[in-house]
Design a protein around this motif. Structure first.
Motif, mmCIF file in Angstrom:
data_model
loop_
_atom_site.group_PDB
_atom_site.id
_atom_site.type_symbol
_atom_site.label_atom_id
_atom_site.label_comp_id
_atom_site.label_asym_id
_atom_site.label_seq_id
_atom_site.Cartn_x
_atom_site.Cartn_y
_atom_site.Cartn_z
ATOM 1 N N PRO A 250 16.842 41.798 59.823
ATOM 2 C CA PRO A 250 17.892 41.538 60.826
ATOM 3 C C PRO A 250 18.242 42.758 61.672
ATOM 4 N N LEU A 251 18.245 43.948 61.049
ATOM 5 C CA LEU A 251 18.580 45.157 61.795
ATOM 6 C C LEU A 251 17.520 45.476 62.838
ATOM 7 N N VAL A 252 16.249 45.299 62.455
ATOM 8 C CA VAL A 252 15.160 45.543 63.411
ATOM 9 C C VAL A 252 15.215 44.510 64.538
ATOM 10 N N ARG A 253 15.538 43.281 64.197
ATOM 11 C CA ARG A 253 15.687 42.251 65.227
ATOM 12 C C ARG A 253 16.795 42.607 66.212
ATOM 13 N N LEU A 254 17.896 43.131 65.684
ATOM 14 C CA LEU A 254 19.003 43.543 66.548
ATOM 15 C C LEU A 254 18.561 44.675 67.465
ATOM 16 N N ARG A 255 17.800 45.602 66.927
ATOM 17 C CA ARG A 255 17.280 46.712 67.746
ATOM 18 C C ARG A 255 16.363 46.194 68.857
ATOM 19 N N ILE A 256 15.516 45.228 68.518
ATOM 20 C CA ILE A 256 14.605 44.650 69.513
ATOM 21 C C ILE A 256 15.394 43.999 70.645
ATOM 22 N N VAL A 257 16.418 43.238 70.281
ATOM 23 C CA VAL A 257 17.244 42.584 71.305
ATOM 24 C C VAL A 257 17.932 43.629 72.185
ATOM 25 N N ALA A 258 18.476 44.678 71.549
ATOM 26 C CA ALA A 258 19.172 45.720 72.312
ATOM 27 C C ALA A 258 18.221 46.411 73.284
ATOM 28 N N LEU A 259 17.029 46.758 72.814
ATOM 29 C CA LEU A 259 16.046 47.410 73.687
ATOM 30 C C LEU A 259 15.629 46.492 74.837
ATOM 31 N N ALA A 260 15.450 45.206 74.534
ATOM 32 C CA ALA A 260 15.067 44.251 75.571
ATOM 33 C C ALA A 260 16.150 44.132 76.640
ATOM 34 N N VAL A 261 17.402 44.096 76.216
ATOM 35 C CA VAL A 261 18.506 43.985 77.172
ATOM 36 C C VAL A 261 18.599 45.238 78.033
ATOM 37 N N VAL A 262 18.503 46.416 77.399
ATOM 38 C CA VAL A 262 18.566 47.675 78.151
ATOM 39 C C VAL A 262 17.406 47.760 79.139
ATOM 40 N N GLY A 263 16.210 47.392 78.692
ATOM 41 C CA GLY A 263 15.048 47.421 79.574
ATOM 42 C C GLY A 263 15.198 46.480 80.754
ATOM 43 N N ALA A 264 15.699 45.272 80.498
ATOM 44 C CA ALA A 264 15.890 44.309 81.588
ATOM 45 C C ALA A 264 16.909 44.813 82.597
ATOM 46 N N LEU A 265 17.992 45.440 82.113
ATOM 47 C CA LEU A 265 19.003 45.986 83.018
ATOM 48 C C LEU A 265 18.438 47.118 83.869
ATOM 49 N N MET A 266 17.609 47.971 83.256
ATOM 50 C CA MET A 266 17.016 49.074 84.005
ATOM 51 C C MET A 266 16.066 48.570 85.079
ATOM 52 N N VAL A 267 15.272 47.564 84.737
ATOM 53 C CA VAL A 267 14.349 46.980 85.725
ATOM 54 C C VAL A 267 15.136 46.318 86.859
ATOM 55 N N ALA A 268 16.207 45.596 86.506
ATOM 56 C CA ALA A 268 17.024 44.949 87.530
ATOM 57 C C ALA A 268 17.663 45.977 88.458
ATOM 58 N N LEU A 269 18.149 47.078 87.892
ATOM 59 C CA LEU A 269 18.756 48.128 88.705
ATOM 60 C C LEU A 269 17.724 48.753 89.644
ATOM 61 N N ALA A 270 16.533 49.037 89.106
ATOM 62 C CA ALA A 270 15.474 49.610 89.938
ATOM 63 C C ALA A 270 15.078 48.642 91.052
ATOM 64 N N LEU A 271 15.073 47.348 90.750
ATOM 65 C CA LEU A 271 14.722 46.346 91.756
ATOM 66 C C LEU A 271 15.759 46.305 92.873
ATOM 67 N N VAL A 272 17.031 46.379 92.501
ATOM 68 C CA VAL A 272 18.092 46.378 93.512
ATOM 69 C C VAL A 272 17.966 47.588 94.423
ATOM 70 N N VAL A 273 17.715 48.748 93.834
ATOM 71 C CA VAL A 273 17.552 49.968 94.633
ATOM 72 C C VAL A 273 16.355 49.839 95.569
ATOM 73 N N ALA A 274 15.238 49.319 95.055
ATOM 74 C CA ALA A 274 14.029 49.183 95.878
ATOM 75 C C ALA A 274 14.244 48.221 97.037
ATOM 76 N N LEU A 275 14.961 47.128 96.795
ATOM 77 C CA LEU A 275 15.155 46.126 97.842
ATOM 78 C C LEU A 275 16.067 46.626 98.956
ATOM 79 N N HIS A 276 16.800 47.704 98.706
ATOM 80 C CA HIS A 276 17.630 48.281 99.764
ATOM 81 C C HIS A 276 16.801 49.103 100.750
ATOM 82 N N THR A 277 15.521 49.355 100.382
ATOM 83 C CA THR A 277 14.592 49.966 101.335
ATOM 84 C C THR A 277 14.105 48.878 102.268
ATOM 85 N N SER A 278 14.257 49.096 103.565
ATOM 86 C CA SER A 278 14.001 48.022 104.539
ATOM 87 C C SER A 278 12.594 47.455 104.435
ATOM 88 N N SER A 279 11.589 48.323 104.323
ATOM 89 C CA SER A 279 10.205 47.827 104.279
ATOM 90 C C SER A 279 9.962 47.011 103.023
#
Length: 447
Positions: A250-279
């Motif tokens: 269960p603890l490893v599963r919790l770690r996996i979920v936490a890492l997945a959530v953090v990774g998804a947030l980082m990708v989403a943030l990077a995507l938002v920043v990239a889309l603010h570039t006009s091209s």
């Protein structure tokens, strides 16, 4: 690159496999297995550079495979289905070539197919015998993919003089490839494997894999390939689900979920920043449309698919390689249709059967507690993605696709060998137990 194995429970199968690896040295100094691993690493690494043909990868694979087969590299019985189906596939292409007036470029096209088939058989045979060789190929592939992605990023943003024209096409990153639609799928497998590594390794080792994964994701995004975006989302979600399903702590599963959530947030943030570039924002809005004008127009991609399959039903031998565009103005952009057109009914049936067999035999391995499970998961998800992507693109000459198929069958052969050894060990234990019982009975009776 760090090893993919996570947890002590995976070490025994690796040790058992290494006991069966041949231990031969060159003049008693350098182990041949080390030389072979270096050669395979270089082969996989060189696959990132395909700006012109023949590519360095082609020359290296021909040389290394040729030497290996001349030195007696055996073909495991477990890869027989792959070998047979690939030979049936190219046989259909050779027959279909007879439909081309004057053969045109058919002999060279079939020679390329033949070389790629040999490469798949070679990768399957060499990785079936040694986990070290398998890991060398995967790590070489990852290193090459990171360089290709960096080239695409540098080219897209024009970070070096002349890089934009060299590493982009139609405003899309293509890295060190000829086409963004090949560049993107090339990055899928290493990105999937790195995602597994991030989820399974300790944090310190996972940080390196995470940084490399971020580079690959940037390259994947800048390819602006809709199919590649879909494949990336599918494989990354699939990795998370499979890792979670395979873990019981269960603890490893919790770690996996936490890492997945953090990774998804980082990708989403990077995507938002990239889309603010006009091209980036403009091209993203254009490419994000599910159906493009060239898909639904008269004789567009979807119309060509319908007309092509209708024609395939009338031509058992197909129409030959490189002939489809002469009738329909464009290539099929559908691997299954192209198989029927360029390889006849024989090849058109053999290719999907090969993919189905590969995925069917590979599927159980993603749940087996082996040191190679991470590679099995990455291969399975990537090949499923490629099988779906094949509905909208031709991939019969994608070098990395044949590499992945070969690695998949190498794993399948490894598992077959492991089970054979387990059966022999059980039989030996039963035999020894029976012999011991018989001997004990005799001694008791004599007393």
């Amino acid at each position: 690159m760090s090893d993919i194995a996570g947890g002590g429970g995976l070490r025994a199968p690796r040790a058992a496999l290494r006991r069966h690896e041949p231990k031969v040295s060159l003049n008693g100094i350098l182990p041949l297995s080390l030389i072979g691993a270096a050669a395979l690493w270089l082969c996989a690494f060189s696959g990132f550079f395909v700006i012109d043909e023949p590519a360095p990868y082609d020359l290296l694979v021909v040389a290394v495979a040729g030497i290996a087969f001349l030195c007696g590299l055996p073909l495991p019985r477990a890869i027989a289905p792959m070998v047979i189906l690939l030979l049936v596939y190219i046989s259909g292409g050779i027959l279909s070539s007879t439909q081309v007036p004057g053969f045109d470029n058919s002999p060279m096209y079939m020679a390329t197919t033949g070389y790629l088939i040999v490469s798949a058989i070679f990768y399957a045979a060499v990785t079936a015998r040694s986990e070290r060789m398998l890991n060398a190929i995967v790590r070489g592939y990852v290193a090459g993919a990171v360089l290709a992605a960096l080239a695409g990023i540098v080219g897209y943003f024009g970070l070096l003089p002349g890089a934009n024209g060299l590493f982009t096409l139609y405003g899309r990153a293509k890295g060190t490839f000829q086409d963004p639609n090949v560049f993107g799928p090339f990055l899928i497998f290493p990105a999937t494997w790195l995602a597994y590594t991030v989820l399974m390794q300790p944090l310190r080792k996972g940080l390196v894999a995470g940084a490399l994964l971020f580079v690959l994701l940037a390259g994947l995004f800048l390819s602006f390939s809709r199919a590649t975006w879909g494949m990336t989302a599918f494989t990354l979600c699939g990795v998370g689900l499979l890792v979670f399903a395979n873990e019981r702590n269960p603890l490893v599963r919790l770690r996996i979920v936490a890492l997945a959530v953090v990774g998804a947030l980082m990708v989403a943030l990077a995507l938002v920043v990239a889309l603010h570039t006009s091209s980036v924002g403009t091209l993203f809005a254009e490419r994000a449309e599910l159906v493009q004008s060239y898909d639904s127009s008269h004789l567009g991609r979807f119309a060509r698919h319908v007309l092509g399959f209708l024609l395939a039903g009338e031509r058992p031998l197909g129409i030959g390689p490189l002939q489809f565009y002469k009738t329909f103005t464009e290539d099929p952009h559908n691997m299954y249709l192209k198989s029927f057109m360029a390889y006849g009914w024989i090849g058109g049936i053999a290719w999907p059967v090969l993919m189905a067999c590969t995925l069917g035999f590979l599927f159980p391995l993603i749940f087996q507690p082996r040191a190679t499970r991470g590679i099995a998961i990455a291969l399975f998800l990537t090949l499923v993605g490629h099988a779906l992507n094949a509905l909208v693109i031709d991939m019969d000459h994608w070098r990395h696709n044949f590499l992945l198929i070969g690695l998949a069958w190498g794993l399948i052969a490894q598992e077959a060998a492991h089970r054979a050894r387990s059966r022999k060990a059980r039989a030996a234990r039963v035999h020894n137990g029976t012999a011991g019982a018989t001997s004990g009975e005799f001694r008791t009776g004599s007393a």
